[in-house]
Design a protein around this motif. Structure first.
Motif, mmCIF file in Angstrom:
data_model
loop_
_atom_site.group_PDB
_atom_site.id
_atom_site.type_symbol
_atom_site.label_atom_id
_atom_site.label_comp_id
_atom_site.label_asym_id
_atom_site.label_seq_id
_atom_site.Cartn_x
_atom_site.Cartn_y
_atom_site.Cartn_z
ATOM 1 N N ASP A 106 -10.954 -18.586 69.160
ATOM 2 C CA ASP A 106 -11.701 -19.851 69.213
ATOM 3 C C ASP A 106 -12.393 -20.139 67.883
ATOM 4 O OD1 ASP A 106 -10.925 -20.373 71.817
ATOM 5 O OD2 ASP A 106 -12.818 -19.697 72.712
ATOM 6 N N PHE A 107 -13.025 -19.118 67.281
ATOM 7 C CA PHE A 107 -13.670 -19.312 65.986
ATOM 8 C C PHE A 107 -12.707 -19.948 64.992
ATOM 9 C CE2 PHE A 107 -16.988 -15.675 66.198
ATOM 10 C CZ PHE A 107 -18.010 -16.563 66.482
ATOM 11 N N VAL A 108 -11.546 -19.345 64.854
ATOM 12 C CA VAL A 108 -10.563 -19.821 63.875
ATOM 13 C C VAL A 108 -10.094 -21.231 64.229
ATOM 14 C CG1 VAL A 108 -8.275 -19.404 62.897
ATOM 15 C CG2 VAL A 108 -9.843 -17.480 63.272
ATOM 16 N N ASP A 109 -9.762 -21.462 65.505
ATOM 17 C CA ASP A 109 -9.301 -22.790 65.929
ATOM 18 C C ASP A 109 -10.358 -23.855 65.677
ATOM 19 O OD1 ASP A 109 -6.892 -21.740 66.710
ATOM 20 O OD2 ASP A 109 -7.391 -21.651 68.849
ATOM 21 N N PHE A 110 -11.621 -23.544 66.020
ATOM 22 C CA PHE A 110 -12.699 -24.525 65.841
ATOM 23 C C PHE A 110 -12.862 -24.892 64.369
ATOM 24 C CE2 PHE A 110 -15.068 -22.859 69.855
ATOM 25 C CZ PHE A 110 -14.210 -23.580 70.665
ATOM 26 N N LEU A 111 -12.939 -23.890 63.496
ATOM 27 C CA LEU A 111 -13.137 -24.196 62.074
ATOM 28 C C LEU A 111 -11.941 -24.912 61.470
ATOM 29 C CD1 LEU A 111 -15.100 -21.247 60.444
ATOM 30 C CD2 LEU A 111 -15.829 -23.576 60.838
ATOM 31 N N GLU A 112 -10.746 -24.504 61.856
ATOM 32 C CA GLU A 112 -9.556 -25.187 61.329
ATOM 33 C C GLU A 112 -9.464 -26.624 61.820
ATOM 34 O OE1 GLU A 112 -6.293 -22.579 62.326
ATOM 35 O OE2 GLU A 112 -6.616 -21.345 60.539
ATOM 36 N N SER A 113 -10.113 -26.931 62.947
ATOM 37 C CA SER A 113 -10.128 -28.294 63.486
ATOM 38 C C SER A 113 -11.325 -29.096 62.990
ATOM 39 C CB SER A 113 -10.162 -28.251 65.019
ATOM 40 O OG SER A 113 -9.028 -27.600 65.520
ATOM 41 N N GLY A 114 -12.142 -28.496 62.120
ATOM 42 C CA GLY A 114 -13.301 -29.195 61.582
ATOM 43 C C GLY A 114 -14.484 -29.241 62.540
ATOM 44 N N MET A 115 -14.463 -28.404 63.572
ATOM 45 C CA MET A 115 -15.544 -28.371 64.555
ATOM 46 C C MET A 115 -16.524 -27.239 64.218
ATOM 47 S SD MET A 115 -13.073 -28.759 67.889
ATOM 48 C CE MET A 115 -14.345 -28.332 69.042
ATOM 49 N N LYS A 116 -17.708 -27.305 64.807
ATOM 50 C CA LYS A 116 -18.668 -26.217 64.680
ATOM 51 C C LYS A 116 -18.125 -25.031 65.466
ATOM 52 C CE LYS A 116 -23.558 -25.223 64.901
ATOM 53 N NZ LYS A 116 -24.889 -25.779 65.113
ATOM 54 N N ALA A 117 -18.075 -23.852 64.841
ATOM 55 C CA ALA A 117 -17.441 -22.675 65.454
ATOM 56 C C ALA A 117 -18.477 -21.797 66.141
ATOM 57 C CB ALA A 117 -16.678 -21.890 64.404
ATOM 58 N N GLU A 118 -18.897 -22.216 67.317
ATOM 59 C CA GLU A 118 -19.840 -21.450 68.126
ATOM 60 C C GLU A 118 -19.153 -20.987 69.396
ATOM 61 O OE1 GLU A 118 -24.276 -23.202 67.193
ATOM 62 O OE2 GLU A 118 -23.292 -23.800 69.042
ATOM 63 N N VAL A 119 -19.431 -19.734 69.773
ATOM 64 C CA VAL A 119 -18.892 -19.194 71.018
ATOM 65 C C VAL A 119 -19.987 -18.415 71.731
ATOM 66 C CG1 VAL A 119 -16.532 -19.007 70.112
ATOM 67 C CG2 VAL A 119 -18.064 -17.041 69.961
#
Length: 166
Positions: A46-59
């Motif tokens: 999720d971290f990687v997917d979120f950052l690659e999508s330009g989203m805040k990477a919080e889990v």
């Protein structure tokens, strides 16, 4: 003939995988849970997917708190595990291979305490997550400075944040 063809294709495919350039996200995704039990495999993906999508990477981590990946490049990443722990990972190519190892993963954990001093620990692994316990890993001057700079920046940033809260 078929067996020979299959064997040849497997050798070519394996060579292709090893010839590709390894990046920190590949290594991070394959990290065993025992290295960082705070995060599940899904958290890391999720971290990687979120950052690659330009989203805040919080889990939500395994302890029920929130962890955030704050930076991701081809050869490094930073995770704020919680208010007391920050983890940085660096993927570095060695100028002088050790045995068959030509890349290493440097994991810098910075622990923040209630005092004004933080504390860092540095561990080194192969990209396959085998701990390297040799006394001397031949990092060049630039690589040693990069590790030390991250250690100090984490502690100084934490001290600055602590002073600003006072």
């Amino acid at each position: 003939m078929k067996r020979w063809m299959i064997a040849a294709l497997m050798v070519l495919a394996t060579g292709h995988v090893y010839a590709q350039k390894t990046c920190i996200t590949d290594v991070f995704k394959l990290m065993p849970d025992s290295i960082m039990p705070y995060l599940s495999v899904n958290n890391r993906l999720d971290f990687v997917d979120f950052l690659e999508s330009g989203m805040k990477a919080e889990v939500r981590n395994q302890l029920g708190g929130i962890s955030e990946m704050t930076a991701l490049t081809e050869d490094s990443l930073s995770i704020k595990m919680n208010d007391a722990l920050k983890v940085d990972m660096l993927l570095m190519r060695l100028d002088e291979p050790v045995d068959t190892i030509n890349q290493i993963v440097v994991v810098i954990e910075t622990f923040m305490t209630d005092s004004i001093y933080g504390e860092s620990s540095v561990r080194i692994y192969t990209p396959e997550w085998q701990c390297i316990t040799k006394r001397h890993i031949p990092l060049n001057q630039e690589q040693r400075q990069r590790v030390e700079r991250i250690r100090l920046q984490n502690i100084l940033k934490w001290n600055e944040d602590k002073l600003n809260k006072s």
